[in-house]
Design a protein around this motif. Structure first.
Motif, short mmCIF file in Angstrom:
data_model
loop_
_atom_site.label_atom_id
_atom_site.label_comp_id
_atom_site.label_asym_id
_atom_site.label_seq_id
_atom_site.Cartn_x
_atom_site.Cartn_y
_atom_site.Cartn_z
N LEU A 1 -12.33 -40.60 28.30
CA LEU A 1 -13.18 -39.89 29.26
C LEU A 1 -13.47 -40.74 30.50
O LEU A 1 -13.35 -40.26 31.63
CB LEU A 1 -14.49 -39.50 28.59
CG LEU A 1 -14.44 -38.32 27.62
CD1 LEU A 1 -15.68 -38.31 26.73
CD2 LEU A 1 -14.32 -37.01 28.37
N TRP A 2 -13.85 -41.99 30.28
CA TRP A 2 -14.23 -42.83 31.42
C TRP A 2 -13.04 -43.08 32.34
O TRP A 2 -13.17 -43.03 33.57
CB TRP A 2 -14.80 -44.16 30.92
CG TRP A 2 -15.22 -45.06 32.05
CD1 TRP A 2 -14.58 -46.19 32.49
CD2 TRP A 2 -16.35 -44.89 32.90
NE1 TRP A 2 -15.25 -46.73 33.56
CE2 TRP A 2 -16.34 -45.96 33.83
CE3 TRP A 2 -17.38 -43.94 32.97
CZ2 TRP A 2 -17.31 -46.10 34.81
CZ3 TRP A 2 -18.35 -44.08 33.96
CH2 TRP A 2 -18.31 -45.15 34.86
N SER A 3 -11.88 -43.32 31.77
CA SER A 3 -10.71 -43.60 32.60
C SER A 3 -10.27 -42.38 33.40
O SER A 3 -9.86 -42.50 34.56
CB SER A 3 -9.55 -44.12 31.75
OG SER A 3 -9.18 -43.17 30.76
N ALA A 4 -10.36 -41.19 32.81
CA ALA A 4 -10.02 -39.96 33.54
C ALA A 4 -10.99 -39.73 34.68
O ALA A 4 -10.61 -39.33 35.79
CB ALA A 4 -10.01 -38.77 32.59
N GLN A 5 -12.25 -40.00 34.42
CA GLN A 5 -13.28 -39.84 35.46
C GLN A 5 -13.04 -40.82 36.60
O GLN A 5 -13.14 -40.47 37.78
CB GLN A 5 -14.65 -40.07 34.85
CG GLN A 5 -15.81 -39.95 35.82
CD GLN A 5 -17.15 -40.08 35.12
OE1 GLN A 5 -17.41 -39.40 34.13
NE2 GLN A 5 -17.99 -40.98 35.61
N GLN A 6 -12.68 -42.06 36.26
CA GLN A 6 -12.44 -43.07 37.29
C GLN A 6 -11.17 -42.78 38.09
O GLN A 6 -11.10 -43.07 39.29
CB GLN A 6 -12.34 -44.46 36.65
CG GLN A 6 -13.64 -44.95 36.03
CD GLN A 6 -14.78 -44.93 37.03
OE1 GLN A 6 -14.75 -45.65 38.02
NE2 GLN A 6 -15.79 -44.12 36.79
N ALA A 7 -10.18 -42.19 37.44
CA ALA A 7 -8.91 -41.91 38.11
C ALA A 7 -9.02 -40.81 39.14
O ALA A 7 -8.26 -40.76 40.11
CB ALA A 7 -7.84 -41.56 37.07
N THR A 8 -9.97 -39.89 38.95
CA THR A 8 -10.06 -38.73 39.83
C THR A 8 -11.35 -38.65 40.63
O THR A 8 -11.40 -37.96 41.65
CB THR A 8 -9.96 -37.43 39.00
OG1 THR A 8 -11.07 -37.37 38.08
CG2 THR A 8 -8.64 -37.38 38.22
N GLY A 9 -12.39 -39.30 40.15
CA GLY A 9 -13.69 -39.15 40.80
C GLY A 9 -14.39 -37.88 40.40
O GLY A 9 -15.48 -37.57 40.90
N ASN A 10 -13.79 -37.11 39.48
CA ASN A 10 -14.37 -35.86 38.99
C ASN A 10 -14.76 -35.98 37.53
O ASN A 10 -14.26 -36.86 36.81
CB ASN A 10 -13.40 -34.70 39.16
CG ASN A 10 -13.38 -34.18 40.59
OD1 ASN A 10 -14.28 -34.44 41.38
ND2 ASN A 10 -12.34 -33.44 40.93
N ALA A 11 -15.61 -35.09 37.07
CA ALA A 11 -16.01 -35.07 35.67
C ALA A 11 -14.80 -34.86 34.77
O ALA A 11 -13.87 -34.12 35.11
CB ALA A 11 -17.04 -33.97 35.43
N ALA A 12 -14.80 -35.51 33.63
CA ALA A 12 -13.70 -35.42 32.68
C ALA A 12 -14.12 -34.62 31.46
O ALA A 12 -15.31 -34.43 31.19
CB ALA A 12 -13.24 -36.81 32.27
N GLU A 13 -13.11 -34.17 30.71
CA GLU A 13 -13.35 -33.44 29.46
C GLU A 13 -12.33 -33.87 28.43
O GLU A 13 -11.21 -34.26 28.77
CB GLU A 13 -13.24 -31.93 29.69
CG GLU A 13 -11.90 -31.48 30.21
CD GLU A 13 -11.86 -30.00 30.53
OE1 GLU A 13 -12.80 -29.28 30.15
OE2 GLU A 13 -10.88 -29.56 31.16
N LEU A 14 -12.73 -33.83 27.17
CA LEU A 14 -11.80 -34.13 26.09
C LEU A 14 -10.98 -32.90 25.76
O LEU A 14 -11.53 -31.83 25.52
CB LEU A 14 -12.56 -34.58 24.84
CG LEU A 14 -13.18 -35.97 24.89
CD1 LEU A 14 -14.12 -36.17 23.71
CD2 LEU A 14 -12.10 -37.06 24.88
N ILE A 15 -9.65 -33.03 25.77
CA ILE A 15 -8.81 -31.93 25.29
C ILE A 15 -8.32 -32.21 23.88
O ILE A 15 -7.84 -31.31 23.19
CB ILE A 15 -7.62 -31.66 26.22
CG1 ILE A 15 -6.67 -32.85 26.27
CG2 ILE A 15 -8.11 -31.30 27.62
CD1 ILE A 15 -5.32 -32.48 26.84
N GLN A 16 -8.42 -33.46 23.45
CA GLN A 16 -8.15 -33.83 22.07
C GLN A 16 -9.23 -34.79 21.61
O GLN A 16 -9.32 -35.92 22.08
CB GLN A 16 -6.77 -34.51 21.94
CG GLN A 16 -6.46 -35.06 20.56
CD GLN A 16 -6.40 -33.95 19.52
OE1 GLN A 16 -5.45 -33.17 19.51
NE2 GLN A 16 -7.40 -33.86 18.65
#
Length: 269
Positions: A225-240
């Motif tokens: 979650l944290w890495s996805a948020q940092q990569a985009t600057g947008n909120a992340a969600e778990l798909i798995q």
């Protein structure tokens, strides 16, 4: 498991073709194709209820009426795609975001050179996928690679779809994870427990035991979650959500690029 159902002879030709494409793309993928199963509704509902991903080659009205009695919610329902019998259109019908139907539909539309018709509120944009992993000390590269591939396959993803592999900072020198990332050509990033705590509220499987051990309620989910948020600057969600073997854990997160303005998924509960 991917289950393909068709109701017409023209749909059967598409179904067999699509099954072959899926197996060629991933030989380990479990795919079945059924033409005019009897009774149709019962067979499709049973597959849906056991969480098989579905490709229905039929009218959307038939698909909706068939699945209506067994739909639960977007967090539990498997992804469902509807295709016309000519294979010209791919429609993510259920679990577009949470179940990954939008992304899966994109992959299928590319295979068939078809038009993807996304109807969820989020404009269809290429998401960023990140992996979170935890493991016991000295877990082998081979075990981690096999496990990662299993997790990706469950979501209809491949190594090429992900941008990074991530963990907690106490795993910064974990050789198996380092070799995994190097061999796959992905960045390997680690974060402190204090940093990962920022996404505690987004975890699906928080663990008190993990918190008592490493200071964060979930290594794999938090790191993804944290890495996805940092990569985009947008909120992340778990798909798995976190999956486990006796030696490792793995989770997959997704976030949309800047400017996506994610506003949610289907309106069903």
């Amino acid at each position: 498991m991917i289950r393909i159902f068709a109701l017409t002879d023209a749909g059967a030709r598409l179904g067999e073709r699509l099954k072959a494409m899926l197996l060629n793309h991933d030989p380990d993928c479990l795919v079945s194709f059924e033409l005019k199963p009897q009774p149709f509704a019962a067979q499709v509902q049973a597959a849906f209820s056991q969480a098989d991903r579905l490709i229905l080659i039929c009218a959307t009205g038939i698909a909706v009426r068939t699945l209506a009695p067994v739909i639960t919610n977007k967090y539990q329902d498997p992804a469902v795609l509807v295709l016309d019998e000519q294979g010209q259109f791919v429609i993510p019908l259920l679990s577009g975001h949470e179940g990954g139907a939008n992304e899966w539909g994109r992959q299928i539309s590319h295979m068939l050179e078809a038009q993807l018709a996304v109807t969820t509120a989020q404009p269809y944009l290429q998401p960023v996928y990140t992996i979170g992993m935890g493991c016991e000390r000295h877990c082998s590269h081979a075990h981690l690679l096999e496990f990662l591939n299993q997790c990706l396959t469950q979501q209809g993803l491949t190594i090429d779809d992900i941008v990074s592999i991530n963990s907690i900072d106490i795993k910064a020198n974990e050789q198996g994870l380092i070799e995994l990332a190097q061999d796959l050509g992905k960045s390997f990033q680690t974060y402190s427990a204090q940093t990962l705590a920022a996404v505690n509220d987004l975890l699906i499987n928080p663990s008190q035991y993990v918190y008592d051990t490493v200071g964060v309620y979930g290594v794999a989910e938090s790191a993804a979650l944290w890495s996805a948020q940092q990569a985009t600057g947008n909120a992340a969600e778990l798909i798995q959500a976190k999956l486990k073997t006796p030696k490792a854990t793995c989770a997959i997160a997704r976030a949309f690029p800047p400017g996506a303005g994610s506003v949610g998924e289907e309106d069903y509960p």
